[in-house]
Design a protein around this motif. Structure first.
Motif, PDB file in Angstrom:
ATOM      1  N   ALA A   1     -54.791 -89.930  18.172  1.00  0.00           N
ATOM      2  CA  ALA A   1     -53.452 -90.486  17.956  1.00  0.00           C
ATOM      3  C   ALA A   1     -52.390 -89.414  18.169  1.00  0.00           C
ATOM      4  CB  ALA A   1     -53.344 -91.064  16.548  1.00  0.00           C
ATOM      5  N   GLY A   2     -51.410 -89.754  19.024  1.00  0.00           N
ATOM      6  CA  GLY A   2     -50.311 -88.847  19.282  1.00  0.00           C
ATOM      7  C   GLY A   2     -50.595 -87.784  20.321  1.00  0.00           C
ATOM      8  N   MET A   3     -51.817 -87.757  20.861  1.00  0.00           N
ATOM      9  CA  MET A   3     -52.172 -86.699  21.801  1.00  0.00           C
ATOM     10  C   MET A   3     -51.796 -87.039  23.242  1.00  0.00           C
ATOM     11  SD  MET A   3     -55.902 -85.490  20.329  1.00  0.00           S
ATOM     12  CE  MET A   3     -56.130 -84.382  21.715  1.00  0.00           C
ATOM     13  N   TYR A   4     -51.794 -88.341  23.578  1.00  0.00           N
ATOM     14  CA  TYR A   4     -51.551 -88.746  24.958  1.00  0.00           C
ATOM     15  C   TYR A   4     -50.416 -89.759  25.015  1.00  0.00           C
ATOM     16  CZ  TYR A   4     -56.222 -86.746  25.352  1.00  0.00           C
ATOM     17  OH  TYR A   4     -57.295 -85.910  25.275  1.00  0.00           O
TER      18      TYR A   4
ATOM     19  N   ASP B   1     -48.374 -92.972  25.206  1.00  0.00           N
ATOM     20  CA  ASP B   1     -48.687 -94.341  24.810  1.00  0.00           C
ATOM     21  C   ASP B   1     -50.041 -94.459  24.133  1.00  0.00           C
ATOM     22  OD1 ASP B   1     -46.263 -95.235  25.908  1.00  0.00           O
ATOM     23  OD2 ASP B   1     -47.175 -95.405  27.898  1.00  0.00           O
ATOM     24  N   ASN B   2     -50.550 -93.327  23.612  1.00  0.00           N
ATOM     25  CA  ASN B   2     -51.837 -93.324  22.917  1.00  0.00           C
ATOM     26  C   ASN B   2     -52.982 -93.866  23.765  1.00  0.00           C
ATOM     27  OD1 ASN B   2     -51.306 -92.198  20.278  1.00  0.00           O
ATOM     28  ND2 ASN B   2     -50.048 -94.025  19.913  1.00  0.00           N
ATOM     29  N   GLU B   3     -52.903 -93.623  25.088  1.00  0.00           N
ATOM     30  CA  GLU B   3     -53.984 -94.065  25.957  1.00  0.00           C
ATOM     31  C   GLU B   3     -55.288 -93.425  25.484  1.00  0.00           C
ATOM     32  OE1 GLU B   3     -54.222 -96.205  28.272  1.00  0.00           O
ATOM     33  OE2 GLU B   3     -52.115 -96.718  28.629  1.00  0.00           O
ATOM     34  N   PRO B   4     -56.327 -94.207  25.263  1.00  0.00           N
ATOM     35  CA  PRO B   4     -57.569 -93.675  24.691  1.00  0.00           C
ATOM     36  C   PRO B   4     -58.425 -92.917  25.683  1.00  0.00           C
ATOM     37  CG  PRO B   4     -57.792 -96.014  25.121  1.00  0.00           C
ATOM     38  CD  PRO B   4     -56.359 -95.682  25.412  1.00  0.00           C
ATOM     39  N   VAL B   5     -58.191 -93.080  26.957  1.00  0.00           N
ATOM     40  CA  VAL B   5     -59.010 -92.425  27.969  1.00  0.00           C
ATOM     41  C   VAL B   5     -58.152 -91.409  28.717  1.00  0.00           C
ATOM     42  CG1 VAL B   5     -60.465 -92.717  30.003  1.00  0.00           C
ATOM     43  CG2 VAL B   5     -60.441 -94.479  28.225  1.00  0.00           C
ATOM     44  N   GLU B   6     -58.656 -90.169  28.840  1.00  0.00           N
ATOM     45  CA  GLU B   6     -57.909 -89.109  29.504  1.00  0.00           C
ATOM     46  C   GLU B   6     -58.060 -89.244  31.016  1.00  0.00           C
ATOM     47  OE1 GLU B   6     -57.195 -84.460  28.540  1.00  0.00           O
ATOM     48  OE2 GLU B   6     -59.265 -84.987  29.045  1.00  0.00           O
ATOM     49  N   THR B   7     -56.973 -89.560  31.665  1.00  0.00           N
ATOM     50  CA  THR B   7     -56.983 -89.672  33.117  1.00  0.00           C
ATOM     51  C   THR B   7     -56.905 -88.288  33.737  1.00  0.00           C
ATOM     52  OG1 THR B   7     -54.576 -89.783  33.298  1.00  0.00           O
ATOM     53  CG2 THR B   7     -55.743 -91.858  32.912  1.00  0.00           C
ATOM     54  N   PRO B   8     -57.220 -88.133  35.010  1.00  0.00           N
ATOM     55  CA  PRO B   8     -57.095 -86.817  35.654  1.00  0.00           C
ATOM     56  C   PRO B   8     -55.699 -86.228  35.505  1.00  0.00           C
ATOM     57  CG  PRO B   8     -58.358 -88.284  37.044  1.00  0.00           C
ATOM     58  CD  PRO B   8     -57.857 -89.125  35.913  1.00  0.00           C
ATOM     59  N   GLN B   9     -54.668 -87.084  35.622  1.00  0.00           N
ATOM     60  CA  GLN B   9     -53.305 -86.584  35.472  1.00  0.00           C
ATOM     61  C   GLN B   9     -53.065 -86.074  34.050  1.00  0.00           C
ATOM     62  OE1 GLN B   9     -50.246 -89.459  36.248  1.00  0.00           O
ATOM     63  NE2 GLN B   9     -48.591 -87.961  36.081  1.00  0.00           N
ATOM     64  N   MET B  10     -53.587 -86.860  33.097  1.00  0.00           N
ATOM     65  CA  MET B  10     -53.426 -86.456  31.703  1.00  0.00           C
ATOM     66  C   MET B  10     -54.192 -85.156  31.423  1.00  0.00           C
ATOM     67  SD  MET B  10     -53.845 -90.266  30.128  1.00  0.00           S
ATOM     68  CE  MET B  10     -54.206 -89.722  28.481  1.00  0.00           C
ATOM     69  N   ALA B  11     -55.383 -85.011  32.033  1.00  0.00           N
ATOM     70  CA  ALA B  11     -56.169 -83.800  31.834  1.00  0.00           C
ATOM     71  C   ALA B  11     -55.428 -82.584  32.372  1.00  0.00           C
ATOM     72  CB  ALA B  11     -57.525 -83.939  32.511  1.00  0.00           C
ATOM     73  N   MET B  12     -54.779 -82.742  33.537  1.00  0.00           N
ATOM     74  CA  MET B  12     -54.018 -81.654  34.123  1.00  0.00           C
ATOM     75  C   MET B  12     -52.833 -81.286  33.240  1.00  0.00           C
ATOM     76  SD  MET B  12     -52.308 -81.403  37.907  1.00  0.00           S
ATOM     77  CE  MET B  12     -53.935 -81.592  38.661  1.00  0.00           C
ATOM     78  N   GLN B  13     -52.167 -82.335  32.694  1.00  0.00           N
ATOM     79  CA  GLN B  13     -51.031 -82.075  31.816  1.00  0.00           C
ATOM     80  C   GLN B  13     -51.475 -81.335  30.555  1.00  0.00           C
ATOM     81  OE1 GLN B  13     -49.570 -86.052  31.238  1.00  0.00           O
ATOM     82  NE2 GLN B  13     -48.264 -86.002  33.077  1.00  0.00           N
TER      83      GLN B  13
END
Length: 471
Positions: free
Chosen positions: A38-41, A43-55
């Protein structure tokens, strides 16, 4: 991990269906809360996308770089607080890459360069040297009317008094310097060695002072009188003083000159010029730092250590001196337990910037000794104390009883490398550079002079103001 997340997500979806449905935002939050993101991504998307991983990776790298930069800036600032501007700038220059162009780095460099340029040459007369005895911590135990109370009152000062003196010196613009920054031996192009004054550059408005403690052996202290009886090392390797409290417990802390001064400098880094500490003189016949050297194996083991030290740098010392030999090495040389403790404490002191001076083996009047007695006095110190503390280039004349200038005893001192010679004049500051040595007087601060000769300290502190109310 993926299977666990799938089961959690499935459970949340089933819950939403059974409860009549929920928005994507609500569902994302519930899933994120369930799996701890919670609060890490966004919109609280539960799955880390490649873009999110890079960020995330970029964010973590940025945070790590910021932490490293902050640490380096703090290290440089600590050096600058003690007027070590050149070293502080050197630390800043170790920063590389984009961080080297950080505004904070450039601003700090400019401040340190300006600070260094603001230092001025000290040319205003003699440099005072205040010397202190062992300090009293618990006055209710020291001044309890027993046989030692009167002696303690006249020969010692209390920890409260010393702390007040330090604060007064600080408030009056004094700054602690190392005696070695006043003058040093230099050899000219003809091979002639002489003692020459060094250029002492200090902050504008500051006045240099040397501080010391005399003959630290605790031999005149009775355990249980509220006074430290030995030096010890704490868990972090810092030198502390140990005394026995009113409940009979041995406690270690800021209960004497050395740890009190160290703590004051930690709290007021601008009181110490470039990390300067004080001088502590030691004799040997009645122990060193509260540890006896009269055990059956002490003389033999110290002599063995001295023999092993032959060929080493005379100014470094074999054990616990500038060479940094540990107490473990001392044990290998067959040192007694007390000697190992003395060596470890000496190393901690010299590593911190303290100087250890010779006060003779028996702390006796050197002017009354025959030349042979004088030589034996120093031979004994060099054989049994120097291997533990490091060789001394500073001599504190016991009771201020100086040798003749010039004279055979003086020549002997200089041949041993003892070239900073400190006498004892109650109300006068005197410094003389002569052929291969520097003479310097000390003003001794004890209970008697505080009460009966307060004029001795005019300009340094008001004796009436610093007197302990429990004295």
């Amino acid at each position: 991990m993926k299977r666990t997340r799938f089961r959690v997500c499935a459970a949340v979806l089933l819950s939403c269906l059974l409860l009549g449905g929920c928005t994507r935002s609500q569902m994302n939050y519930q899933i994120a809360e369930a799996i701890g993101t919670a609060g890490m991504y966004p919109d609280n998307e539960p799955v880390e996308t490649p873009q999110m991983a890079m960020q995330r990776q970029n964010r973590e790298e940025s945070e790590s770089e910021e932490e490293a930069l902050t640490t380096v800036l703090a290290e440089a600032q600590k050096l600058a607080d003690g007027y070590n501007y050149e070293e502080a700038i050197s630390v800043l220059n170790s920063i590389t890459g984009i961080q080297s162009r950080d505004e904070r780095v450039n601003e700090a460099r400019e401040r340190y360069e300006q600070g260094d340029s603001n230092l001025v040459n000290w040319v205003d007369g003699d440099i005072p040297h205040l010397c202190f005895p062992t300090l009293i911590y618990d006055t209710s135990m020291a001044f309890d009317g027993d046989g030692g109370a009167g002696s303690y009152a006249t020969t010692m000062v209390t920890c409260k008094e010393f702390e007040a003196i330090l604060q007064s010196l600080y408030d009056n613009g004094y700054i602690l310097i190392d005696i070695h920054t006043i003058a040093a031996l230099a050899t000219d192009e003809r091979g002639t060695t002489s003692m020459e004054a060094l250029k002492l550059r200090l902050p504008d408005g500051k006045k240099p002072i040397v501080l010391s403690q005399d003959n630290l052996n605790y031999a005149t202290v009775t355990n249980g009188d509220g006074i430290a009886t030995k030096l010890v090392l704490d868990e972090s390797g810092k030198v502390k003083a140990q005394y026995t409290d009113s409940d009979g417990h041995d406690v270690a802390g800021d209960y004497d000159f050395i740890p009190i001064l160290d703590t004051f400098i930690d709290e007021h880094p601008d009181f110490s010029f470039r990390g300067a500490r004080g001088i502590v003189s030691v004799s040997g016949s009645e122990g060193v730092f509260g540890y006896d050297l009269s055990s059956p194996d002490a003389s033999a083991s110290s002599a063995s250590a001295s023999e092993n030290a032959q060929g080493e740098d005379a100014g470094a010392g074999m054990l616990a001196g500038a060479s940094g030999t540990s107490s473990a090495s001392g044990s290998a040389l067959g040192m007694s337990e007390n000697e190992q403790k003395i060596a470890a404490i000496s190393k901690a002191l010299t590593d911190e910037g303290w100087s250890i001076a010779c006060a003779g083996w028996s702390h006796a009047y050197m002017n009354d000794m025959s030349y042979e007695q004088f030589r034996q006095e120093l031979d004994s110190w060099e054989a049994q104390v120097a291997p533990l503390t490091g060789n001394a280039d500073i001599l504190f004349y016991p009771y201020g009883a100086e040798v003749e200038y010039p004279g055979q005893k003086l020549d002997d001192l200089l041949s041993r490398g003892m070239v900073y010679l400190c006498g004892l004049w109650g109300d006068t500051d005197f410094r003389e550079l002569a052929d291969g040595y520097m003479r310097m007087t000390r003003r001794f601060v004890d209970g008697y002079t505080l009460v009966n000769a307060p004029v001795y300290f005019t300009g340094f502190f008001d004796a009436g103001d610093v007197l302990d109310e429990d004295r």
